[in-house]
Design a protein around this motif. Structure first.
Motif, short mmCIF file in Angstrom:
data_model
loop_
_atom_site.label_atom_id
_atom_site.label_comp_id
_atom_site.label_asym_id
_atom_site.label_seq_id
_atom_site.Cartn_x
_atom_site.Cartn_y
_atom_site.Cartn_z
N GLY A 46 0.94 -1.04 0.14
CA GLY A 46 0.11 0.00 0.04
C GLY A 46 0.99 1.17 0.05
N LEU A 47 0.34 2.37 0.10
CA LEU A 47 0.78 3.66 0.27
C LEU A 47 1.16 3.93 1.57
N ILE A 48 2.37 4.86 1.58
CA ILE A 48 2.91 5.45 2.71
C ILE A 48 1.47 6.36 3.39
N GLY A 49 1.51 6.03 4.67
CA GLY A 49 0.61 7.07 5.35
C GLY A 49 0.22 6.38 6.79
N GLY A 50 -0.80 7.19 7.34
CA GLY A 50 -1.02 6.71 8.76
C GLY A 50 -2.18 7.68 9.36
N VAL A 66 5.55 10.20 6.01
CA VAL A 66 6.62 9.91 5.18
C VAL A 66 8.12 9.79 5.84
N TRP A 67 8.60 10.84 6.82
CA TRP A 67 9.51 10.69 7.42
C TRP A 67 9.75 9.55 8.30
N GLU A 68 8.63 9.09 9.13
CA GLU A 68 8.65 7.91 9.93
C GLU A 68 8.93 6.57 9.16
N GLU A 69 8.31 6.51 7.96
CA GLU A 69 7.96 5.36 7.31
C GLU A 69 9.17 5.08 6.39
N THR A 70 9.85 6.20 5.95
CA THR A 70 10.72 6.11 4.79
C THR A 70 12.12 6.82 5.15
N GLY A 71 12.20 7.73 6.11
CA GLY A 71 13.54 8.41 6.49
C GLY A 71 13.53 9.67 5.50
N LEU A 72 12.49 9.87 4.69
CA LEU A 72 12.73 11.01 3.72
C LEU A 72 12.00 12.24 4.36
N ARG A 73 12.68 13.32 4.34
CA ARG A 73 12.40 14.85 4.55
C ARG A 73 11.76 15.53 3.33
N LEU A 74 10.52 15.70 3.20
CA LEU A 74 10.08 16.33 1.93
C LEU A 74 9.91 18.03 2.29
N PRO A 115 15.20 8.32 -4.14
CA PRO A 115 16.36 8.08 -3.04
C PRO A 115 16.41 6.82 -2.18
N PRO A 116 17.54 6.88 -1.48
CA PRO A 116 17.75 5.94 -0.62
C PRO A 116 16.69 5.80 0.62
N LEU A 117 16.08 4.73 1.07
CA LEU A 117 15.15 4.77 1.80
C LEU A 117 15.25 3.89 3.31
N ARG A 118 14.82 4.31 4.23
CA ARG A 118 15.02 3.90 5.54
C ARG A 118 13.72 2.92 5.98
N LEU A 119 13.90 1.80 6.28
CA LEU A 119 12.92 0.81 6.54
C LEU A 119 12.44 1.16 7.94
N SER A 120 11.07 1.09 8.20
CA SER A 120 10.62 1.26 9.69
C SER A 120 9.87 -0.08 10.20
N ARG A 121 9.60 -0.19 11.37
CA ARG A 121 8.97 -1.10 11.86
C ARG A 121 7.58 -1.56 11.30
#
Length: 322
Positions: A46-50, A66-74, A115-121
């Motif tokens: 699914g899409l990033i969100g919450g 987006v920051w919490e789930e991918t590490g990206l600052r938009l 971009p490179p992404l950071r995986l969350s729990r």
């Protein structure tokens, strides 16, 4: 452990046992590829969100997720609201026992690269996927319609392609682009043909048709980010059976072979159908052009008075099938 489950207009969906949940989803995309997550709580994509927190706006919440789930600052200035999804049939059942009606405010954000992404729990995987790849992924039922709407909007030109109609006083500049296209693309080759399309006889006829009260001829440019990327001219015969004759349709060379032709066409088709056209007819004989039009649903329709192949697409038939 119990897994999450998602339902969309499903008569077998469980009834919500908690107040409606307000959340955000974000379509992060680059080119034709969209970022999806594989959820940890069910394995679906699914899409990033919450969910929205009490002390934040919708846009702020979308950026936080987006920051919490991918590490990206938009960049907040580049976040675009897309659509509200509040169908009562959007239901989520979660491992903690909560069953919620899901109300989602969807945003889009165009990335400059993948971009490179950071995986969350919350995610097993993060992946940029194409439209074709999405068809083979098990999607959350509540997110599948969002992705369908996103790609439909891109097909229709919502990615920033617009239409700029040519005023009568500006027709000379259009004609200059038109004759250049006819010659450079090899549509007219003989000196006689070149002289005709560049001459007063042809242009006088077109000018008269632009000024008619009924069955008027229209010239237009396709525009993206302030740049003219293509052009077309057409007539809808309201005095007859609603036939639309697409006389010319082309993209300027720097913008070809990038998917823009299909997007421009979808935008144009939506416009002329809204204007009352019931079907469209055009002629062409180059193989690459024939392939393009057939992929868009046109079928062979004999030949014109000059022996050139005619193609036709019936919109009234499509509407009846739906």
């Amino acid at each position: 452990m119990k897994q999450a489950a998602f339902y969309y207009q499903d008569p077998h969906a469980p009834r919500p046992n908690r107040p409606s949940h307000i959340g955000m989803s974000v379509i992060l995309f680059h080119g034709g590829r969209v970022l999806l997550e594989q959820r940890s709580d069910c394995g679906l994509w699914g899409l990033i969100g919450g969910g929205l927190e009490l002390d934040e706006t919708l846009a702020t919440g979308a950026l936080r997720e987006v920051w919490e789930e991918t590490g990206l600052r938009l960049d907040a200035a580049r976040l675009r609201f897309f659509k509200l999804y509040d169908d009562p049939g959007r239901i989520g059942s979660f491992p903690d026992g909560n069953i919620l009606r899901l109300i989602s405010f969807c945003y889009t954000y165009e990335l400059d690269a993948e971009p490179p992404l950071r995986l969350s729990r919350e995610s097993r995987a993060l992946r940029f996927v194409s439209r074709e790849e999405i068809k083979n992924l098990p999607l959350c039922a509540t997110h599948a319609p969002i992705l369908e709407d996103f790609y439909a909007a891109r097909d229709a030109g919502a990615e920033g392609i617009g239409i700029e109609y040519v005023r009568f006083a500006e027709r000379e500049a259009f004609w200059a682009a038109h004759i250049h296209y006819l010659i450079e693309d090899g549509i007219v080759e003989s000196e006689e043909e070149k002289a005709y399309f560049a001459g007063a006889e042809y242009r006088d006829v077109i000018a008269r048709h632009m000024q008619r009260e009924q069955d008027r001829l229209y010239m237009l440019y396709f525009v993206q980010q302030g740049q003219r990327i293509g052009a077309a001219q057409y007539v809808i015969f309201h005095s007859e059976d609603g036939k639309c004759v697409l006389m010319d349709f082309w993209l300027f060379p720097p913008y070809r072979n990038q998917g823009r032709g299909r997007a421009c066409y979808r935008l144009w088709e939506a416009r002329v159908r809204a204007e009352g056209a019931s079907y469209c007819q055009l002629n062409c004989e180059r193989e690459n052009a024939l392939r393009f039009w057939r992929r868009l649903g046109y079928r062979d329709d004999g030949t014109d008075e000059w022996g050139m192949p005619l193609l036709r697409k019936d919109w009234q038939t499509e509407k009846a099938r739906k």
